[in-house]
Each structure stands twice: as structure tokens, then as C-alpha cells.
Design an enzyme around this catalytic site. Structure first.
Site, PDB file in Angstrom:
ATOM      1  N   ASP A   1       0.854  -1.190   0.000  1.00 44.89           N
ATOM      2  CA  ASP A   1       0.000   0.000   0.000  1.00 44.89           C
ATOM      3  C   ASP A   1       0.888   1.237   0.000  1.00 44.89           C
ATOM      4  O   ASP A   1       1.835   1.343   0.792  1.00 44.89           O
ATOM      5  CB  ASP A   1      -0.933  -0.003   1.203  1.00 44.89           C
ATOM      6  CG  ASP A   1      -2.118  -0.940   1.019  1.00 44.89           C
ATOM      7  OD1 ASP A   1      -2.132  -1.686   0.022  1.00 44.89           O
ATOM      8  OD2 ASP A   1      -3.027  -0.927   1.871  1.00 44.89           O
TER       9      ASP A   1
ATOM     10  N   HIS B   1       3.350  -2.364   3.969  1.00 44.36           N
ATOM     11  CA  HIS B   1       3.317  -0.934   3.684  1.00 44.36           C
ATOM     12  C   HIS B   1       4.714  -0.442   3.329  1.00 44.36           C
ATOM     13  O   HIS B   1       5.669  -0.699   4.056  1.00 44.36           O
ATOM     14  CB  HIS B   1       2.745  -0.160   4.871  1.00 44.36           C
ATOM     15  CG  HIS B   1       1.266  -0.303   5.001  1.00 44.36           C
ATOM     16  ND1 HIS B   1       0.684  -1.369   5.653  1.00 44.36           N
ATOM     17  CD2 HIS B   1       0.255   0.458   4.534  1.00 44.36           C
ATOM     18  CE1 HIS B   1      -0.632  -1.251   5.583  1.00 44.36           C
ATOM     19  NE2 HIS B   1      -0.923  -0.151   4.914  1.00 44.36           N
TER      20      HIS B   1
END
Length: 298
Positions: free
Chosen positions: A111, A259
Site C-alpha cells: 500500500d 506498507h
């Protein structure tokens, strides 16, 4: 006459300058309005995760009810447990959280709400290990980090849709959901001549309504079978922690959510890939997830 023309030109240039500055200010405000302090809603602190729950799942089941994606980790080589009924719901709308559980294949997804200086290193490691991934980006990321996104595309990765503004989709109207998703898709197409296929709902928040709308728009919602609180840049615990957390929860068909703002992930990624392969896993081509999601739902 020349004086009038000169004056007109000066006025036009001044107006264009003012409009450009205004657009830059608005763009900056839009980016600042995106809150990534709680990237996955309800994510529990690692030190209190006695039951292994990755995220606090929603309990309401109405068509418009807000749900929060949640799984209970199964541990090494074991499937996680999602909320009852959610796999069937996802399948109904060409969505998925796991690949083929019969195969020792795992998939990497990242992400990308904003850039924290680690994506270049992550791309280097993926290139060196011949692994592709899905990078889910937001509107501001596309505008500010176009060269990194271009590198993702050119090196064979999928660029996924994380919406323009990272707003919780169930809180939006049907029209707003379409603007948040297709608006980003259009910008991406203008730059790279490709459409986005994969969508990750911001914060892991969704409803049956959002699944139906986004599926009808042509997207495959991609959730995950493993995540941890790596998005918290104020709580980085070293690459060994990330390495143990990820490699200790590998399983067939795993879709890993990492992430890219995490220094731990960037430092641990090469070791994670090598250890996964040592355990007999291989990294699948993320583009295969589209066919897997649409199987039986043409």
C-alpha cells in the site's frame, strides 16, 4: 493598439499564474486531508494480539453496513480464518483475500498512500529477485511520485487503485465511490495508457454495496491474508521483527499486505523473499489474481 495587446497579454499571464498557484494550494490541502495514522481500521497492537487477530472485523451484515476486513492468523503453513461468510461474499463480487490454497504460491502487495523514501529500495529488491507485486496508490501519490509509478509499470508490477482521497468507501454515495475510483483510474490511464484492475478499499473498510459497485465498474477488490502494524512509522522495530512476523505466517495462496512506508519492511524484504523460497514457496505473478477472482464469474 500595441499597448492594449501588451496589457492583455500581461493580464492573461497573471491570471494563469494565479490559477496555477491556487491549484497547487488545493492539491496540497487535498493531500494533507488524507489521514494515514490508522491505515487499517481496528488494527490491534502487536503486543496485545493474543488471538492473532489482524484487524477488528465488522459484525453487521446488511447490504449497506460498514464491514472491516478481519482475519485470525493460523500460524506457519496454516490458513488464516476470516469472518464467517466473507469468502462467499467476496467471491460473489469478483473479490478475494487469498490465492489458490492448494499451491505453495504467495503474492506480494504494497500500500502506497505516500512516499517515505523506501519504495526505490523495495523495487530494487523485487527486480533482483524477479518478483512482481501490486502497488496500491492514491491520487496524491500518482501526482507527486510519477517516476516511481512509471518504474513500477516498466518493471512489470501491477499498479492498483487505493482511491483518490483514501476515504472509507461505505461512507460515500454511489456517485462518490465512482469518482474516487474511476477518477484515479483515468489519471493513471492518461499517464501510462493502462487501466487499473485491482482495488484495495481504504482502511480495509467495505460493504456489500461497495463490493457490488466497484465490481460493476470492473475492479477486483484485493484484501489480504496477512498484515501487521507496519504502517505505523513511529513504531518501527527493526528488520528482524518484520522478517520473523512475515515468514512466521506464510501459507499457501497468501496475499501479503506490506506498507512501503516501513523502513523495517524495506530492510527485511530481500531476506523475506529468500526465506520464503527456502521454505518451498514461490512468488506468483500478481496479474494471475484477476483470473482467479473472476473464475466462475465472467
Amino acid at each position: 493598439m500595441k499597448d492594449i495587446s501588451r496589457l492583455f497579454a500581461i493580464v492573461v499571464i497573471a491570471v494563469m499564474f494565479i490559477l496555477t498557484v491556487r491549484m497547487m494550494i488545493l492539491a496540497g490541502r487535498s493531500e494533507e486531508a488524507i489521514n494515514f495514522d490508522e491505515e487499517i481500521t481496528g488494527l490491534l497492537p502487536e503486543d496485545s494480539m493474543d488471538g492473532g487477530m489482524d484487524a477488528a472485523a465488522g459484525t453487521k451484515t446488511g447490504y449497506n453496513s460498514l464491514r472491516r476486513w478481519g482475519i485470525v492468523r493460523g500460524g506457519p503453513n496454516r490458513q488464516p480464518t476470516p469472518d464467517p461468510g466473507t469468502p462467499e461474499l467476496l467471491s460473489r463480487y469478483n473479490s478475494l483475500y487469498v490465492g489458490d490454497i492448494q499451491e505453495k504460491i504467495i503474492y506480494l502487495t504494497f500500500d502506497e498512500g505516500y512516499e517515505n523514501g523506501y519504495t526505490g529500495k523495495i523495487l530494487d529488491v523485487l527486480y533482483e529477485n524477479q518478483v512482481n507485486a501490486i502497488f496500491f496508490i492514491t491520487g496524491p501519490y500518482l501526482e507527486k511520485e510519477e517516476e516511481l509509478v512509471r518504474r513500477m509499470v516498466e518493471e512489470g508490477h501491477a499498479v492498483g487503485n487505493h482511491t483518490i482521497s483514501h476515504k472509507s468507501l461505505p461512507t460515500l454515495s454511489d456517485e462518490e465511490i465512482e469518482r474516487e475510483t474511476t477518477g484515479l483510474d483515468r489519471r493513471f490511464y492518461e499517464k501510462f495508457g493502462k487501466n487499473m484492475v485491482f482495488l484495495r478499499p481504504p482502511k480495509g473498510e467495505y460493504s456489500e454495496r461497495t463490493l457490488q459497485i466497484t465490481s460493476e465498474l470492473g475492479y477486483v477488490n484485493v484484501f489480504w491474508s496477512f498484515a501487521y502494524d507496519d504502517w505505523n512509522t513511529k513504531n518501527q522495530r527493526g528488520w528482524e521483527y518484520a522478517f520473523k512476523k512475515v515468514t512466521g505466517n506464510l501459507h499457501n495462496g497468501a496475499i501479503l499486505l506490506l506498507h512501503a512506508v516501513s523502513s523495517d519492511n524495506a530492510e527485511a524484504l530481500d531476506a523475506i523473499i529468500k526465506e520464503a523460497r527456502r521454505q518451498g514457496y514461490e512468488f506468483g505473478d500478481v496479474f494471475d489474481l484477476e483470473d482467479l477472482a473472476r473464475r466462475g464469474n465472467p
